[in-house]
Each structure stands twice: as C-alpha cells, then as structure tokens.
Scaffold this motif. Structure first.
Motif, PDB file in Angstrom:
ATOM      1  N   ALA A   1     113.944 -29.255 -16.476  1.00 57.51           N
ATOM      2  CA  ALA A   1     113.328 -27.952 -16.732  1.00 57.51           C
ATOM      3  C   ALA A   1     111.996 -28.099 -17.455  1.00 57.51           C
ATOM      4  CB  ALA A   1     114.277 -27.077 -17.543  1.00 57.51           C
ATOM      5  N   GLN A   2     111.870 -29.109 -18.318  1.00 59.24           N
ATOM      6  CA  GLN A   2     110.584 -29.355 -18.970  1.00 59.24           C
ATOM      7  C   GLN A   2     109.508 -29.737 -17.950  1.00 59.24           C
ATOM      8  OE1 GLN A   2     111.420 -32.263 -22.141  1.00 59.24           O
ATOM      9  NE2 GLN A   2     110.803 -30.690 -23.599  1.00 59.24           N
ATOM     10  N   LYS A   3     109.904 -30.504 -16.943  1.00 58.29           N
ATOM     11  CA  LYS A   3     108.940 -30.973 -15.939  1.00 58.29           C
ATOM     12  C   LYS A   3     108.580 -29.878 -14.940  1.00 58.29           C
ATOM     13  CE  LYS A   3     110.363 -35.855 -15.931  1.00 58.29           C
ATOM     14  NZ  LYS A   3     110.938 -36.954 -15.109  1.00 58.29           N
ATOM     15  N   TYR A   4     109.582 -29.100 -14.561  1.00 61.93           N
ATOM     16  CA  TYR A   4     109.385 -28.101 -13.495  1.00 61.93           C
ATOM     17  C   TYR A   4     109.869 -26.726 -13.966  1.00 61.93           C
ATOM     18  CZ  TYR A   4     109.235 -32.524 -10.951  1.00 61.93           C
ATOM     19  OH  TYR A   4     108.949 -33.798 -10.540  1.00 61.93           O
ATOM     20  N   PRO A   5     109.163 -26.111 -14.908  1.00 62.90           N
ATOM     21  CA  PRO A   5     109.636 -24.853 -15.489  1.00 62.90           C
ATOM     22  C   PRO A   5     109.801 -23.725 -14.476  1.00 62.90           C
ATOM     23  CG  PRO A   5     107.366 -25.336 -16.160  1.00 62.90           C
ATOM     24  CD  PRO A   5     107.901 -26.569 -15.517  1.00 62.90           C
ATOM     25  N   ASP A   6     108.998 -23.708 -13.425  1.00 65.67           N
ATOM     26  CA  ASP A   6     109.096 -22.624 -12.445  1.00 65.67           C
ATOM     27  C   ASP A   6     110.436 -22.630 -11.713  1.00 65.67           C
ATOM     28  OD1 ASP A   6     106.586 -21.805 -13.109  1.00 65.67           O
ATOM     29  OD2 ASP A   6     105.580 -22.756 -11.417  1.00 65.67           O
ATOM     30  N   LYS A   7     111.077 -23.777 -11.655  1.00 66.12           N
ATOM     31  CA  LYS A   7     112.362 -23.878 -10.967  1.00 66.12           C
ATOM     32  C   LYS A   7     113.527 -23.473 -11.873  1.00 66.12           C
ATOM     33  CE  LYS A   7     110.989 -27.733  -7.955  1.00 66.12           C
ATOM     34  NZ  LYS A   7     111.322 -29.127  -7.535  1.00 66.12           N
ATOM     35  N   PHE A   8     113.260 -23.326 -13.176  1.00 66.15           N
ATOM     36  CA  PHE A   8     114.338 -23.083 -14.131  1.00 66.15           C
ATOM     37  C   PHE A   8     114.059 -21.851 -14.985  1.00 66.15           C
ATOM     38  CE2 PHE A   8     114.607 -27.550 -13.080  1.00 66.15           C
ATOM     39  CZ  PHE A   8     115.984 -27.805 -13.017  1.00 66.15           C
ATOM     40  N   HIS A   9     113.420 -20.844 -14.392  1.00 68.21           N
ATOM     41  CA  HIS A   9     113.027 -19.672 -15.186  1.00 68.21           C
ATOM     42  C   HIS A   9     114.224 -18.906 -15.728  1.00 68.21           C
ATOM     43  CE1 HIS A   9     113.668 -17.885 -11.183  1.00 68.21           C
ATOM     44  NE2 HIS A   9     113.925 -16.775 -11.829  1.00 68.21           N
ATOM     45  N   SER A  10     115.419 -19.078 -15.133  1.00 66.84           N
ATOM     46  CA  SER A  10     116.601 -18.350 -15.591  1.00 66.84           C
ATOM     47  C   SER A  10     117.489 -19.174 -16.516  1.00 66.84           C
ATOM     48  CB  SER A  10     117.436 -17.888 -14.392  1.00 66.84           C
ATOM     49  OG  SER A  10     116.719 -16.960 -13.611  1.00 66.84           O
ATOM     50  N   LEU A  11     117.110 -20.422 -16.809  1.00 65.23           N
ATOM     51  CA  LEU A  11     117.942 -21.293 -17.637  1.00 65.23           C
ATOM     52  C   LEU A  11     117.914 -20.819 -19.086  1.00 65.23           C
ATOM     53  CD1 LEU A  11     119.615 -23.899 -18.053  1.00 65.23           C
ATOM     54  CD2 LEU A  11     117.430 -25.104 -18.381  1.00 65.23           C
ATOM     55  N   THR A  12     119.081 -20.502 -19.632  1.00 65.96           N
ATOM     56  CA  THR A  12     119.173 -20.063 -21.025  1.00 65.96           C
ATOM     57  C   THR A  12     119.889 -21.112 -21.868  1.00 65.96           C
ATOM     58  OG1 THR A  12     121.218 -18.841 -20.540  1.00 65.96           O
ATOM     59  CG2 THR A  12     119.144 -17.603 -20.490  1.00 65.96           C
ATOM     60  N   VAL A  13     119.494 -21.211 -23.134  1.00 65.19           N
ATOM     61  CA  VAL A  13     120.115 -22.144 -24.075  1.00 65.19           C
ATOM     62  C   VAL A  13     120.309 -21.445 -25.409  1.00 65.19           C
ATOM     63  CG1 VAL A  13     119.180 -24.244 -23.016  1.00 65.19           C
ATOM     64  CG2 VAL A  13     117.866 -23.054 -24.792  1.00 65.19           C
ATOM     65  N   ARG A  14     121.216 -21.991 -26.176  1.00 60.85           N
ATOM     66  CA  ARG A  14     121.436 -21.506 -27.536  1.00 60.85           C
ATOM     67  C   ARG A  14     120.438 -22.198 -28.450  1.00 60.85           C
ATOM     68  NH1 ARG A  14     123.836 -16.773 -28.435  1.00 60.85           N
ATOM     69  NH2 ARG A  14     124.634 -16.637 -30.544  1.00 60.85           N
ATOM     70  N   VAL A  15     119.566 -21.441 -29.088  1.00 56.77           N
ATOM     71  CA  VAL A  15     118.562 -22.019 -29.979  1.00 56.77           C
ATOM     72  C   VAL A  15     119.159 -22.201 -31.364  1.00 56.77           C
ATOM     73  CG1 VAL A  15     116.272 -21.744 -30.992  1.00 56.77           C
ATOM     74  CG2 VAL A  15     116.701 -20.973 -28.652  1.00 56.77           C
ATOM     75  N   ALA A  16     119.493 -21.110 -31.994  1.00 57.03           N
ATOM     76  CA  ALA A  16     120.206 -21.137 -33.266  1.00 57.03           C
ATOM     77  C   ALA A  16     121.292 -20.076 -33.131  1.00 57.03           C
ATOM     78  CB  ALA A  16     119.271 -20.874 -34.436  1.00 57.03           C
ATOM     79  N   GLY A  17     121.127 -18.922 -33.773  1.00 55.01           N
ATOM     80  CA  GLY A  17     122.131 -17.877 -33.617  1.00 55.01           C
ATOM     81  C   GLY A  17     121.845 -16.958 -32.452  1.00 55.01           C
ATOM     82  N   TYR A  18     121.041 -17.409 -31.527  1.00 55.28           N
ATOM     83  CA  TYR A  18     120.668 -16.563 -30.404  1.00 55.28           C
ATOM     84  C   TYR A  18     120.392 -17.429 -29.181  1.00 55.28           C
ATOM     85  CZ  TYR A  18     115.881 -18.031 -31.461  1.00 55.28           C
ATOM     86  OH  TYR A  18     114.753 -18.775 -31.693  1.00 55.28           O
TER      87      TYR A  18
END
Length: 780
Positions: free
Chosen positions: A739-756
């Motif tokens: 996703a870092q290399k090809y952000p346009d392909k992963f626009h819907s990828l969500t991750v837990r940052v801290a409490g959100y």
C-alpha cells in the motif's frame, strides 16, 4: 463488502469524494458578528448558528435514506473563525500539500478568506486571545506538554440522545421556554439563546424536507425513497421520533447540528443499541420494518458518519492523524438489571461494520463476564475482517473506578459510553474535557537526567536538579523525577485553566447545553459548569518507554553496575553512537515491559499512580476533577520527534510506543497473554479517562474455528484480568508495504492507528512506518 446496491453506490461516491477547505459557514458567522456588534457573545453565537442552519447550502444524494451534513460537499474541512483562523491564514497555500491531512482550496475561497474573513477576526478569535494572553506560558512547556483545544471548540461529549429522541426539538423548546418564564435575570440570556438555536434546528429539518420533496418531484419513480425521507424530516420538526427510521434520522440531525455549532471532534452517539432498541422492537412488532431493512438504514447512517471530517492545523494533524472525528458507538455492556445488554441491534451494528469496513463510527464493544459466546464470536469475526473494529472495553475494569475515583453515581457508571478514541464518559450529563492535555513523561525523564536541558537542542526547559551522574542512588533519581513532574504538572494545570476560561468567554454552546443534563434546569451553559459532571482528562505518554528506561537505569546502572552513570549519559547525548556495547547491554540484559515481568511492569504502575495522585490534588476551572488517561492518538510519533535518545535504547526522534498501555513495538516477545499480564499491573484508577492497548494479528488466525476460539479465549482472559481496553490490527505486513508503494490500489485499506481507525494511505509515512513496525502476535 455489502451486496446492497444502494449502499455500494453511496460508499463508492463517498470514497471518490475530494476534500476541500470550506469557508461558507465562516462567511455566515462573520456576517452575523459584523451586523450585530452590540450583542453579547452568547447571543452572537446563538444567532450565528441559527443563521447557519437557515442559510447554509444543503444537498442530498438520490440514494440516501438518511440526509443531512454540515457542508454541501461531503468531507469538507470547515473554517470556524470564532475559535480561530490565524492558523488558516498561515497554511492557506500549503494545506493542500502538507504531510498529513491535506485539503484542497479553491482560489476564490482564498481571496474571500484573505479579504473578508481574516481581517475581521484578527485579534477577535479565541485563538488570538489565548496566544496574546497565555502564549508565553504555553510555549514554555510545549516540548513536554501539549495543551489541546486552543483553536477549536471542546468536543469529546456524549449528549443525551435518549432525551433528544423522546422530546424532539419541540419538547426541548417547550422546556426552555418554561424555564424562561420564571428564571432569574442572570439566566435569561441562556434560555433566550437556547430558544434561538432550537428554532434554527427546526427550520434546518424543514429545509431538508423541502429539498427532498423538490428532488423527488423531478422523477417520482426514480426517487421514490425520498418521499419517506421528506416525511421523516417534516415529522421531526414538529414532534419526537416514532419509528426506527425516524429515530436514526433524528440522531443524525442532532450530531450534524452539534458540529455546526462547535466544529469539534468526538461528539459520540453512545450506546445506540440500547436507546434505539424500543423503536426497532416496535417497528418489528407492527410490521413496519424487518432486520434487512434495518441493516440498510444502519449502513446509511454509518456512511453519514464518514461524511464529516475534522480540519486541524498542521501541528495538531500530526497528533491526530487521519481525520479522527470520533463518532464512538458502544455496543453491549451491562444494563440496569446488571445483565449483558447485547441485543439484535448489537448484531446488526456489527454486521454493518463487517459490510462496510469504514473508519467511522469508532465501533466499541463492552464486554463483561455475562457476555454471551455468540456475541463474543460475532465481534471476533468482524475484527478478523481487518477494519480495526470493533475495539473492546471491559465493564469489570471500568465501572468500579468510575464510581470510586470520580464519584460517578452507580447507574451512570454502569451506563458508561466512550467518546473519541477510548475516553470514558457518562451519557448525556457530562462535560468530560477528556482531551485537555498530553503529558510526555519521557521528556520529563530526559530533563531530569540532563540538568533540565533538552538533549536535542541544549535548551533549558526544566529544573536543573543535576544529571544522572549526580544521583548517587536510584532513590535519588526517583526523588528528582518527582520534582520535575510536579514542576511541569503545575504549569500544565495553569494552562488548562486558561484554556477553559477562554472557552467560557468565546464559545458558549446553547444547543449543546440543551442536550446535556442539568444545563436547562440550572440555566447555565455547559462551558460554565452546567453539566451534572465536570471533569478534565489528561493523557500520560508513554508508560512503556518510561518503565523500560527506568528499569534499565535501576538494574544496569545502580544494581548490577554493568553500565556506569557516565557511560549511560554519554550514550544518551551521542544518540548511542559512542559505545555499541552499551546499546547491546540495554537491549539484551534488561527485561522489558510487556513480557509479564513483574518488577518492570510495577515501575510503570508506580509512576502512573504518582501522576494520578498529582492530578487528583487539583480542581479544574469548572470545579470538577482532573483524572488521567493513557492513550496517544498519534502523538507517540511527534512526541518521539521531540525526544532525545532514552535509556531504554530508543534513539533520538524515534516514535514512542503506540497506544498508551502498549509495549514498545518489537520488545514484547512472549505473546499476547504476557502482554495482558503486564498491562493488568497498571491500576485501573490510572485510566479513568481511558486506556489503550494495541495488538496486531495476522488475518490467517481468523480463517479457522480454532483461531477464532483462541481469539475469543484471549478476550475472556482480557475480561478476567480486568484490563480496561484492547484493540487489534489484522493485516499482513506485506499488504501495508504494498500500500505504501501503490496507494491508488489501496484507497479503502483501513488500519487501527491508536484509539481510532483511518485510511492507511492517508497517513504520513512516518506513522505508516510505525504501524508496520508493531509486533505481530499469534498463539503458537
């Protein structure tokens, strides 16, 4: 992903939307203040909100079943001049390209802002007042303490949604009017302001009714759904909600108006499965709705939660990265019969998250010993989908400290909700000010070890109590650290009081006050202490690094003398470039927090308690209590950037541990159960404002019944150990790197940052790298 075509279309439109800086409301507010110079600030504020509700552009999508927003274009960032716009002027040409949380800006809006808005508000906003009167004291501690809410209104509040639904705008209007008839003279203005904003709220709903009617008339067959929406909006303007659909629409109107009034983050809906249950039950019983139709409506509401983002200045965006707006919805948990309250709606909310996988709402599940295996497993399945939700809160760890430490009544404590990331609150009666400040205790330790001087700049920031070589014993170091903590805590509390005073003067909030007990009864604005509970939460950052650092000094310098005090200090000053043996000894010869090593964990507990006791000796500006939290949002990255090398082996400017209760990434070697054992040693009285534990698992764990059962067993252990909070990222490292290399392909990828949760590709690369570096756990 949902197979509902309406929901799929709406989601696609949402994620395709481009974010812009919006000045429309700023123009309305500025016009109102300019045209009414003789009115008091409370009256100007109320009138500005009423004018906004009656005049701001509104829009609907033909697919929508829930309507309303604070801007016509979804996900726009709002300029709110009352609280502050000096930072906007500075960033107007760079906000579209800054490292974190960019917004596009139209050239015509730049011109209007520079010629019309900015000149009027120069030296008139709360931000200007704060920096002109308290700027020096804020700057004095900024490397150690981040004071929040300096240029925006206070959010982090759970309004009384149940009362809003039961009374509606007309009922609240009648209540305010009744109080006005026999109030004291000093209360009159408060009630007059309340009536103004409630009249505006009614008209706002009617505007949407008119718009849906006009849109539906253009093509009655295509827009047949809008006739129901029209009736809902019209009904809610004149009476309380009666149906489940009306209730959801009413809830959304409430939160849109709260954001229009205050442009703040983390207004949270609270325990939606509880207060919406009667509406759902009634509709089922009368054949008005079925579970599939209810799920579609819930998913429509979830999509609306994602249409509001919060625009911060560049500095704050580093601490709150990824637009965390904080619509926190809590599911399950004990009810007033002391039974677990999970119901059919709880499952539908979980299903909506499984279908959509969006960052909002910040979905939370309350667990306890009575939580059913079925509900636990459904929550586990949703976690396994990888959206970072739901997160988990432990009734067994939370309710008792709220009662004992904060004097919360038992019924209110049992009915607790969550605001923002992980902050604990009572529902509908509390101005918790849960994001008042962040206290970097590791910076305080740095100053204690180095004559009060910053290792990065050499600047004198704290008390000169000597350096590490001057402390003849570990006890002497502890005593010096206490003095340094007390020094910065006193300055922090003074700054917090200054900010609260400014909020009372510049940002009275009549609409919010109408949905917070006991403001209407007392005739007192919520910013002035009108709520039943008046608290202030301060975050302690970061206990894992502190425990590891002090553990290394205690064991390696003072007890075993494997490293001299001089050697340790020299390595800190050289950023561990002088003697590689020192770094190797720290890494390999001293136990670390997060591995079920009691003596290290107890160092963390000791200093968490010291910080908590320091807060409890003080009272906030509304005569309420200060209390501690242990969560970071994304502050562990910028606070690490402000920090030199630390005795735990961390190099200068590297991030601190994530979360708040989480171990330093890579140091938790003994698996997730050992992590829980370590966290359980931190007293829950130290996290009454919320604690945060991040863990990360690989997706394969959730693909088998065995893996799900192991995960559910971990959740049961979490409950039994009385750990307050736990949340998970479920993603492959390879996916994040891709996703870092090809952000346009992963626009819907969500991750837990801290409490959100946030979209991964919308995070600054430093934060992305920190998330990638966190420890992956399994049960092998």
């Amino acid at each position: 992903m949902t197979d509902n075509k309406r929901i799929s279309r709406l989601k696609h439109k949402l994620e395709s939307n481009r974010r812009y800086l919006s000045i429309e409301q700023a123009v309305i507010i500025t016009d109102t203040y300019r045209e009414n110079p003789d009115l008091s600030i409370p009256k100007k504020r109320a009138l500005a909100l009423k004018n906004t509700l009656e005049n701001i552009r509104i829009a609907i999508d033909e697919d929508e079943l829930i309507v309303g927003n604070r801007t016509a274009n979804p996900r726009d960032g709002v300029v709110f001049p009352e609280s502050g716009c000096s930072w906007v002027l500075k960033e107007l040409d760079t906000i579209d390209s800054r490292a974190q949380d960019q917004f596009l800006v139209r050239e015509e809006d730049k011109e209007t802002f520079r010629k019309f808005i900015s000149p009027f508000w120069n030296n008139r906003s709360m931000e200007d007042f704060i920096y002109s009167n308290f700027g020096d004291s804020l700057k004095e501690i900024e490397k150690t303490v981040k004071i929040n809410q300096k240029d925006h209104a206070q959010g982090h509040i759970c309004p009384n949604v149940k009362k809003w639904l039961e009374l509606g705008v007309p009922g609240l209007y009648d209540e305010a009017r009744m109080h006005l008839q026999d109030c004291e003279e000093e209360q009159r203005e408060f009630y007059e302001c309340t009536l103004l904003v409630l009249e505006g709220a009614r008209n706002f709903m009617l505007r949407y009714s008119d718009l849906t009617e006009k849109t539906a008339a253009t093509n009655p067959e295509k827009y047949s759904n809008l006739s129901v929406v029209k009736n809902n909006c019209e009904n809610l303007a004149v009476r309380p909600a009666l149906t489940f659909h009306e209730a959801l629409q009413s809830v959304w109107f409430l939160f849109v108006i709260l954001h229009l009034e205050s442009n703040a983050s983390s207004f949270s809906p609270g325990r939606m499965d509880q207060y919406l249950w009667p509406y759902y039950q009634n509709d089922l019983a009368h054949g008005i709705i079925d579970s599939n139709e209810a799920l579609e409506l819930i998913e429509c509401l979830f999509l609306k939660f994602n249409q509001i983002v919060y625009m911060r200045n560049e500095h704050s965006a580093k601490y709150f990265a990824g637009f965390p707006i904080g619509f926190n919805v809590a599911l399950g948990g004990r009810n007033n019969l002391n039974e677990d309250g999970a119901n059919e709606l709880s499952y539908l909310f979980l299903q909506a998250q499984e279908d959509l996988g969006l960052p909002q709402p910040n979905l939370s599940v309350r667990l306890n010993k009575a939580t059913s295996p079925e509900f636990l497993k459904k929550a586990a399945v949703v976690v396994g989908k990888g959206s970072g939700m739901p997160q988990f809160f432990n009734d067994e760890a939370i309710i008792e400290p709220l009662i004992k430490e904060l004097d919360i009544e038992q019924d209110d404590a049992c009915d607790y909700a969550i605001v923002g990331c992980v902050e604990l609150t009572t529902q509908g009666n509390n101005l918790g000010w849960s994001d008042a400040a962040m206290f970097n205790i590791n910076k305080v330790l740095e100053l204690t070890l180095n004559n009060g001087k910053c290792l990065l700049t050499g600047q004198q920031l704290g008390l000169d109590l000597g350096n590490l070589t001057d402390y003849s014993s570990y006890h002497d170091l502890e005593e010096a650290l206490k003095m340094q903590i007390d020094y910065f805590m006193e300055k922090m509390i003074g700054s917090c009081e200054s900010i609260e005073m400014a909020h009372q003067q510049f940002l009275p909030s009549a609409f919010l006050s109408s949905v917070i007990d006991d403001c209407l009864a007392n005739g007192k604005d919520v910013t002035k202490g009108g709520a039943k509970y008046n608290l202030s939460g301060i975050q302690l950052i970061q206990i894992a690094n502190l425990a590891d650092s002090l553990g290394a000094i205690k064991k390696l310098v003072y007890e075993q003398q494997l490293i001299s005090a001089q050697e340790m200090l020299e390595e800190l000053k050289s950023d561990f470039t002088g003697n590689p043996i020192v770094a190797a000894i720290i890494k390999n010869k001293c136990e670390k927090y997060g591995n079920d090593v009691a003596w290290v964990d107890q160092i963390g507990a000791q200093w968490a308690l010291y910080f908590k006791k320091g807060l409890e000796r003080r009272q906030n500006y509304r005569q309420g209590k200060y209390h501690p939290g242990m969560y970071t949002v994304s502050a562990h990255v910028p606070m690490g950037e402000n920090l030199g090398a630390s005795p735990d082996g961390r190099k200068a400017r590297e991030p601190l541990a994530d979360g708040g209760l989480s171990p330093v990434y890579g140091r938790d070697k003994q698996g997730p159960t050992a992590v829980l054992m370590s966290v359980a040693r931190i007293p829950n009285c130290c996290t009454t404002n919320g604690g945060l534990l991040n863990l990360k698992f690989l997706p394969d764990l959730f693909k088998t019944d065995k893996g799900l059962d192991q995960f559910c067993a971990l959740l049961r252990g979490f409950v039994d150990l009385k750990v307050c909070h736990m949340q998970f990222n479920v993603v492959n490292k390879e996916t994040l790197l891709e996703a870092q290399k090809y952000p346009d392909k992963f626009h819907s990828l969500t991750v837990r940052v801290a409490g959100y949760t946030a979209y991964f590709v919308e995070l600054d690369q430093k934060l992305q790298n920190e998330i990638i570096a966190r420890t992956w756990h399994d049960f092998d």
